[in-house]
Motif scaffolding. Structure first.
Motif, PDB file in Angstrom:
ATOM      1  N   PHE A   7       0.837  -1.205   0.000  1.00 39.60           N
ATOM      2  CA  PHE A   7       0.000   0.000   0.000  1.00 39.60           C
ATOM      3  C   PHE A   7       0.873   1.257   0.000  1.00 39.60           C
ATOM      4  CE2 PHE A   7      -1.943   3.378   2.579  1.00 39.60           C
ATOM      5  CZ  PHE A   7      -3.012   3.701   1.755  1.00 39.60           C
ATOM      6  N   THR A  11       1.016   3.794  -3.222  1.00 41.07           N
ATOM      7  CA  THR A  11       0.525   5.148  -2.981  1.00 41.07           C
ATOM      8  C   THR A  11       1.615   6.184  -3.227  1.00 41.07           C
ATOM      9  OG1 THR A  11      -1.037   4.301  -1.331  1.00 41.07           O
ATOM     10  CG2 THR A  11      -0.583   6.665  -1.310  1.00 41.07           C
ATOM     11  N   LEU A  45      -4.269   4.734  -7.788  1.00 40.68           N
ATOM     12  CA  LEU A  45      -4.503   5.184  -6.412  1.00 40.68           C
ATOM     13  C   LEU A  45      -5.853   4.691  -5.894  1.00 40.68           C
ATOM     14  CD1 LEU A  45      -3.133   8.851  -6.360  1.00 40.68           C
ATOM     15  CD2 LEU A  45      -2.304   6.910  -5.032  1.00 40.68           C
ATOM     16  N   LEU A  49      -6.305   2.679  -2.499  1.00 37.71           N
ATOM     17  CA  LEU A  49      -7.117   3.210  -1.412  1.00 37.71           C
ATOM     18  C   LEU A  49      -8.362   2.370  -1.133  1.00 37.71           C
ATOM     19  CD1 LEU A  49      -6.907   7.036  -2.222  1.00 37.71           C
ATOM     20  CD2 LEU A  49      -5.745   5.806  -0.382  1.00 37.71           C
ATOM     21  N   LEU A  53      -6.057  -0.962   0.933  1.00 34.87           N
ATOM     22  CA  LEU A  53      -6.262  -0.432   2.283  1.00 34.87           C
ATOM     23  C   LEU A  53      -7.426  -1.103   3.011  1.00 34.87           C
ATOM     24  CD1 LEU A  53      -5.347   1.564   4.423  1.00 34.87           C
ATOM     25  CD2 LEU A  53      -6.818   3.291   3.361  1.00 34.87           C
TER      26      LEU A  53
END
Length: 263
Positions: A7, A11, A45, A49, A53
């Protein structure tokens, strides 16, 4: 730990690319290729996300902690990121095909306020992801009365197989086929431009035209190769897991291949 590292890497790398593009934009107008790369970073992204995540949080809490609307929203946005990542690369390849194989058409639409391929890619991603809102919901876990989780129940035995196969076709197979067709046409056009008899220009001028074309084509090709290397193992593993009852779902190699699509 592996999910957390992935992650952070995904990111930060995409934010760095967007930052570099933003600095370039202050010095002048973005080239069409830069616009596509910017939107591809946004799609990646979204995957980080809304896919990596939430899965990281899910692993920590064991169960999904949140109301039903959040469960549906997360599942919807997870699929939006996957569709957008694939369709943005397809849109970028189609744009390169038009610029190289249909330059007059590309020039005529070059001053358009909105980039149509990008708009179409995002629109299709948002539309094709809508079934997620109805497939997934907060449901009671079997054999655990009162325990809820963000899940989906499929018709046995073919429901889950049909779902995963459809996603694989729409997110990977169909875009990959379109990308491959465009790349073949692009390389044929570049090869033809190298021949003075076909292009109608001298060797020196023909070489300059081809070099300018090849620069963005090479960049597109690298992105496409990375896309295939990351997504192909992921979907092969997904299909294997639903079509083979004996698939080693918990093995480290299996899990690692499942995570490749997040890169």
């Amino acid at each position: 730990a592996l999910l957390a590292v992935m992650f952070v890497c995904v990111t930060l790398s995409n934010i760095m690319v967007l930052g570099a593009l933003a600095r370039r934009g202050r010095r002048g107008r973005w080239a069409p290729m830069h616009v596509f790369i910017g939107h591809l970073c946004l799609a990646d992204l979204a995957v980080a996300l809304f896919q990596v995540l939430p899965q990281l949080a899910w692993d920590i809490t064991d169960r999904f902690r949140g109301p039903d609307f959040l469960c549906r929203a997360v599942k919807y946005l997870q699929m939006v990121g996957m569709y957008a990542s694939s369709y943005m690369i397809l849109a970028m390849t189609l744009d390169r095909h038009r610029a190289i194989c249909r330059p007059m058409l590309a020039f005529r639409h070059g001053g358009a306020r909105w980039n149509r391929p990008i708009l179409v890619a995002w629109t299709l991603s948002l539309i094709f992801s809508l079934p997620q809102l109805f497939i997934f919901s907060q449901q009671e876990v079997e054999n655990e009365a009162g325990t809820l989780d963000c899940w989906a129940r499929f018709i046995e035995p073919w429901g889950l197989r049909a779902y995963v196969t459809w996603i694989a076709l729409m997110v990977f197979v169909a875009p990959a086929a379109g990308i491959a067709a465009c790349q073949v046409l692009i390389f044929r056009e570049i090869h033809a431009s190298l021949s003075p008899r076909v292009s109608g220009v001298g060797p020196g001028e023909g070489a300059r035209v081809s070099a300018a074309m090849a620069k963005t084509v090479r960049m597109t090709l690298v992105i496409v190769i990375v896309y295939v290397l990351c997504w192909a193992p992921f979907f092969l593993v997904q299909l294997w897991s639903v079509w083979d009852p004996q698939a080693p779902l918990e093995g480290p190699p299996f899990v690692l291949l499942m995570l490749l699509a997040s890169l």
